[in-house]
Design a protein around this motif. Sequence first.
Motif, PDB file in Angstrom:
ATOM      1  N   GLN A 126      40.064  26.082 -31.797  1.00  0.00           N
ATOM      2  CA  GLN A 126      39.536  26.502 -30.499  1.00  0.00           C
ATOM      3  C   GLN A 126      39.752  27.980 -30.198  1.00  0.00           C
ATOM      4  O   GLN A 126      39.147  28.522 -29.268  1.00  0.00           O
ATOM      5  N   SER A 127      40.601  28.652 -30.977  1.00  0.00           N
ATOM      6  CA  SER A 127      40.846  30.079 -30.759  1.00  0.00           C
ATOM      7  C   SER A 127      40.045  30.966 -31.707  1.00  0.00           C
ATOM      8  O   SER A 127      40.016  32.191 -31.535  1.00  0.00           O
ATOM      9  N   ALA A 128      39.406  30.359 -32.700  1.00  0.00           N
ATOM     10  CA  ALA A 128      38.677  31.122 -33.718  1.00  0.00           C
ATOM     11  C   ALA A 128      37.237  31.367 -33.286  1.00  0.00           C
ATOM     12  O   ALA A 128      36.708  30.675 -32.415  1.00  0.00           O
ATOM     13  N   PRO A 129      36.576  32.352 -33.896  1.00  0.00           N
ATOM     14  CA  PRO A 129      35.143  32.545 -33.644  1.00  0.00           C
ATOM     15  C   PRO A 129      34.343  31.374 -34.208  1.00  0.00           C
ATOM     16  O   PRO A 129      34.856  30.586 -35.006  1.00  0.00           O
ATOM     17  N   VAL A 130      33.108  31.269 -33.779  1.00  0.00           N
ATOM     18  CA  VAL A 130      32.186  30.316 -34.372  1.00  0.00           C
ATOM     19  C   VAL A 130      31.478  31.023 -35.521  1.00  0.00           C
ATOM     20  O   VAL A 130      30.778  32.020 -35.321  1.00  0.00           O
ATOM     21  N   TYR A 131      31.670  30.529 -36.735  1.00  0.00           N
ATOM     22  CA  TYR A 131      31.034  31.122 -37.910  1.00  0.00           C
ATOM     23  C   TYR A 131      29.706  30.403 -38.169  1.00  0.00           C
ATOM     24  O   TYR A 131      29.594  29.190 -37.969  1.00  0.00           O
ATOM     25  N   GLU A 132      28.720  31.164 -38.624  1.00  0.00           N
ATOM     26  CA  GLU A 132      27.382  30.607 -38.806  1.00  0.00           C
ATOM     27  C   GLU A 132      26.850  30.920 -40.197  1.00  0.00           C
ATOM     28  O   GLU A 132      27.028  32.036 -40.707  1.00  0.00           O
ATOM     29  N   TYR A 133      26.174  29.938 -40.785  1.00  0.00           N
ATOM     30  CA  TYR A 133      25.615  30.089 -42.133  1.00  0.00           C
ATOM     31  C   TYR A 133      24.270  29.345 -42.215  1.00  0.00           C
ATOM     32  O   TYR A 133      24.027  28.390 -41.475  1.00  0.00           O
ATOM     33  N   ILE A 134      23.441  29.791 -43.135  1.00  0.00           N
ATOM     34  CA  ILE A 134      22.249  29.037 -43.525  1.00  0.00           C
ATOM     35  C   ILE A 134      22.557  28.443 -44.895  1.00  0.00           C
ATOM     36  O   ILE A 134      22.892  29.176 -45.839  1.00  0.00           O
ATOM     37  N   VAL A 135      22.460  27.124 -45.000  1.00  0.00           N
ATOM     38  CA  VAL A 135      22.817  26.424 -46.234  1.00  0.00           C
ATOM     39  C   VAL A 135      21.567  25.788 -46.833  1.00  0.00           C
ATOM     40  O   VAL A 135      20.881  24.997 -46.170  1.00  0.00           O
TER      41      VAL A 135
END
Length: 384
Positions: A126-135
Amino acid sequence: MKETVAILLAFLIVGMVIASGCMGGGTTTSSSSLTTSAGALSTSTPSETSSSSPSPSTTSTSVQTTTTTQEQTTTTTSSMETTTTTSIPTEEAYWAHPWEYAPIEVNGERYIITYYKYEYKIQPNQSAPVYEYIVEKSVEKITIHVYGQDFSGNKVDVGEHDVYAYTTVVTPVKGAVMDDKITFTLWFVSNESEAFLYPWHVLWAQRYLSPTVQDKNFVGMKFEYKGSTFVFMNPAPFKSGLFPYFEGDSKPFEEIDKDLSYLYMGWMVTLHFGIWHEWEDVNVLIPQSGVWSDMQGHSWKWSTNPDGTATFSGVTFKLVDFQWKYQGTPEGVSMDGKGKFSPYLSLLIEGDGHYSYRDPQTGKNTVIYAYLKLKDLKLERGGS
């Protein structure tokens, strides 16, 4: 990596609790369905849905579709569960094989999935960024040249062989360390469902990338990232008495280990800790809901509702909205999810979930957030 393995162990406890609940053992279960009829297929263009999300995936050919010709009400009562279902004439469909890579059958035609593309987000706590990827994942049958090494470290030509190639392309939108596209390919002698369902698995390196590996199905793996290539080959399926052969620089791939762990983390909790199998025996083409409790702090509730269609590769699939929530008070675990699936496909269309657990030693709560949305799917007629 250690963080991911710790999370896996914590959730394995939950998996055992849920499994015991599904098998009975003093549980109380109730479910209900509203009487309605499923809508007919609508017309939509490839990669579009007539509702608000994308669709299809692979499922097994045993999905059941029948027509009920008369109204009926059935009530079953035992000491462990009570189920009441009322239905009117309607099409029936059951999500019989969630998260299983197998041929699918739609409108009498048989298909296999050869490619999928997901939008994927992961927040490891809950303290981390939201990481985003295209898979993107694809599978094909190809011929490769296989090598091994003898006891002296000499390269040995094992010849050309036909293999299944499972290729994953991950493009970071917002990566932890990764700032460029990575491509990795796994080669197997025969079909390997796990290699298709996962973009990356943290145990693959431990299981396969060993100097003593003698697996008779795994042939090799290739990584490509920012101009660097690393290849590992296992000759054991074709010739005994040799060691694996490898070439290239593995350091660039070790540097993005955190991103690879995050790729696995969200996928793992989504695949293994949603209550997907609860819908194997539920007609999801009418609104349904259910609750379960063991009266000892473990409970869940869920609902499904048919909603729209999606078309990929010219094939149209009916969609179902779902919601679910699980609470495991003794273990300090809570989970919830929502999204869309099709009973005719085994891959999830869209899923949004939170997975929370409490460290028994520190009392600290960690909440994992994972999101998947299917953006594209390629089908090939005539799967076996």
